[in-house]
Design an enzyme around this catalytic site. Structure first.
Site, PDB file in Angstrom:
ATOM      1  N   GLY A 152     -28.107  47.394  79.019  1.00 16.27           N
ATOM      2  CA  GLY A 152     -29.189  46.777  79.218  1.00 16.27           C
ATOM      3  C   GLY A 152     -30.031  45.027  78.288  1.00 16.27           C
ATOM      4  O   GLY A 152     -28.604  44.600  77.551  1.00 16.27           O
ATOM      5  N   THR A 229     -32.901  53.112  68.018  1.00 17.30           N
ATOM      6  CA  THR A 229     -33.499  52.220  68.093  1.00 17.30           C
ATOM      7  C   THR A 229     -33.848  52.318  70.164  1.00 17.30           C
ATOM      8  O   THR A 229     -34.981  51.603  69.513  1.00 17.30           O
ATOM      9  CB  THR A 229     -34.004  50.840  67.989  1.00 17.30           C
ATOM     10  OG1 THR A 229     -32.770  49.605  68.972  1.00 17.30           O
ATOM     11  CG2 THR A 229     -33.466  50.000  66.594  1.00 17.30           C
ATOM     12  N   ARG A 231     -34.380  56.418  71.728  1.00 19.14           N
ATOM     13  CA  ARG A 231     -34.839  57.698  71.692  1.00 19.14           C
ATOM     14  C   ARG A 231     -34.501  57.431  70.745  1.00 19.14           C
ATOM     15  O   ARG A 231     -33.216  58.565  71.218  1.00 19.14           O
ATOM     16  CB  ARG A 231     -35.572  58.040  73.715  1.00 19.14           C
ATOM     17  CG  ARG A 231     -36.045  56.945  74.065  1.00 19.14           C
ATOM     18  CD  ARG A 231     -37.698  57.043  73.905  1.00 19.14           C
ATOM     19  NE  ARG A 231     -38.403  56.669  74.471  1.00 19.14           N
ATOM     20  CZ  ARG A 231     -39.113  54.940  74.532  1.00 19.14           C
ATOM     21  NH1 ARG A 231     -38.780  54.684  73.433  1.00 19.14           N
ATOM     22  NH2 ARG A 231     -39.978  55.152  75.339  1.00 19.14           N
ATOM     23  N   GLU A 260     -42.919  62.576  66.359  1.00 16.49           N
ATOM     24  CA  GLU A 260     -43.538  61.708  66.186  1.00 16.49           C
ATOM     25  C   GLU A 260     -44.743  61.780  66.403  1.00 16.49           C
ATOM     26  O   GLU A 260     -45.287  61.898  67.477  1.00 16.49           O
ATOM     27  CB  GLU A 260     -42.964  60.190  67.295  1.00 16.49           C
ATOM     28  CG  GLU A 260     -41.305  60.127  67.035  1.00 16.49           C
ATOM     29  CD  GLU A 260     -41.301  58.410  68.241  1.00 16.49           C
ATOM     30  OE1 GLU A 260     -42.305  57.596  68.826  1.00 16.49           O
ATOM     31  OE2 GLU A 260     -39.971  57.527  67.576  1.00 16.49           O
ATOM     32  N   HIS A 279     -40.803  53.573  65.237  1.00 11.49           N
ATOM     33  CA  HIS A 279     -40.993  52.889  65.586  1.00 11.49           C
ATOM     34  C   HIS A 279     -41.371  51.545  65.963  1.00 11.49           C
ATOM     35  O   HIS A 279     -42.316  51.310  67.130  1.00 11.49           O
ATOM     36  CB  HIS A 279     -41.449  54.297  67.148  1.00 11.49           C
ATOM     37  CG  HIS A 279     -41.246  54.096  68.297  1.00 11.49           C
ATOM     38  ND1 HIS A 279     -41.009  55.391  69.317  1.00 11.49           N
ATOM     39  CD2 HIS A 279     -40.404  53.027  69.038  1.00 11.49           C
ATOM     40  CE1 HIS A 279     -40.948  54.876  70.375  1.00 11.49           C
ATOM     41  NE2 HIS A 279     -40.485  53.582  70.209  1.00 11.49           N
ATOM     42  N   ALA A 281     -39.557  48.731  66.817  1.00 10.34           N
ATOM     43  CA  ALA A 281     -38.307  47.538  66.571  1.00 10.34           C
ATOM     44  C   ALA A 281     -38.998  46.692  68.007  1.00 10.34           C
ATOM     45  O   ALA A 281     -38.749  45.807  67.418  1.00 10.34           O
ATOM     46  CB  ALA A 281     -36.986  49.260  67.796  1.00 10.34           C
TER      47      ALA A 281
END
Length: 322
Positions: A152, A229, A231, A260, A279, A281
């Site tokens: 993507g 980066t 899940r 998390e 988390h 990125a």
């Protein structure tokens, strides 16, 4: 006038998102997530609200089922696996995300982690702070093989940077792609065998949980590094630790983990061969602004009776949420 609840912690009263929502005639209520909410607080989060802008906290069936006025949940980000989209669809609630807002940020962070691993920057920095003067030799990215899982916007941006660094770029994707100069499309197992750096950029869903499992970790080069980066659910963390202990790969850099915030008792902590960030990125100032405004656009469209710009579902029309 409708009430919009905002839980994304970096969106605050008086910012551009607040201005866009209030100019559209809506009241904004803030309820930032400071960790896991207790069940009573979570169930009441959407009380009397027609819309919500949320980050990555879980939005469960119980929360949605008790929200009699809710018409749209807009993620201020790309991933939406934390939202029970099936329940939302049944209840006539739109679920939206903000595609294309942070892929350059994610790509740059991916390479920051890759360079950290290659040049051992975290270890060197810690050594200097401790009064030492470490001078170990790192490795160059040029000439290395980069494996990109998922193609993507983030995966494509990472592939482009890989080519700019002079890397050989392998890509695996479930979607047909046109031939592209400098990119070789391969299956996932081939990528795991050949790549020096393996970077995850695919969506998380029930079909790819623990996509990187014991079998695929065992295929990797003992000098390889795994970068995530995307899940945390995409990697079997227990298998990752065992693979590192067995020398089946050299390092991992994780911006996302299965739970998390990371519990202080996690076996991922305290290791020289795992770099962990929180988390972030996609969390540049520019990306946050784009994400917040895109989420507001989705909310405003639904509350105006229009189709949102970036829905991820097609909700049923119900009396409660029509």
């Amino acid at each position: 006038m409708a009430t919009v609840v905002v839980t994304t912690d970096y969106l605050t009263p008086g910012d551009q998102v607040h201005g866009a929502l209030t100019r559209a005639g809506h009241e904004v209520r803030y309820a930032p997530a400071g960790g896991a909410r207790d069940s009573k607080e979570a169930k009441a989060l959407f009380d009397d609200c027609a819309a919500a802008i949320v980050a990555s906290e879980p939005i469960t069936a119980d929360m949605l089922s008790g929200a009699g006025h809710l018409r749209v949940v807009a993620r201020s980000g790309v991933g939406y696996d934390s939202i029970d989209t099936a329940t939302a669809t049944e209840l006539g609630i739109w679920v939206c995300n903000t595609p294309g807002v942070n892929h350059h940020a994610v790509a740059e962070m991916t390479f920051a982690l890759m360079l950290d691993v290659a040049r051992q920057l975290s270890a060197v920095t810690s050594g200097v702070q401790a009064g030492r003067w470490p001078r170990q030799a790192g490795t160059e990215l040029r000439g290395a093989v980069l494996g990109v899982i998922g193609y993507g916007p983030s995966g494509r941006a990472v592939a482009d940077l890989g080519r700019a660094f002079g890397m050989t770029v392998l890509v695996t994707t479930a979607h047909n792609q046109p031939d592209r100069e400098g990119v070789e499309f391969v299956d996932l197992d081939t990528l795991c065998v050949r790549a020096d750096y393996i970077s995850l950029h695919t969506k998380a869903n029930a079909d790819n949980e623990s996509l990187i499992d014991r079998r695929r970790l065992a295929m990797m080069k003992p000098t390889a590094a795994l970068i995530n980066t995307a899940r945390g659910s995409l990697i079997d963390e227990s298998a990752l630790i065992d693979a590192l202990d067995a020398g089946q790969l050299a390092a991992a850099a994780l911006d996302v983990v299965a739970v998390e915030p990371l519990p202080p008792t996690s076996a991922l902590l305290g290791r020289d061969d795992i770099i962990i960030t929180s988390h972030l990125a996609g969390q540049t100032q520019q990306a946050r602004t784009r994400a917040g405004l895109a989420a507001a656009d989705n909310v405003i469209a639904v509350l105006d009776g229009r189709r949102p710009p970036s829905p991820v579902n097609e909700p049923a029309v119900t009396a409660a949420h029509s």
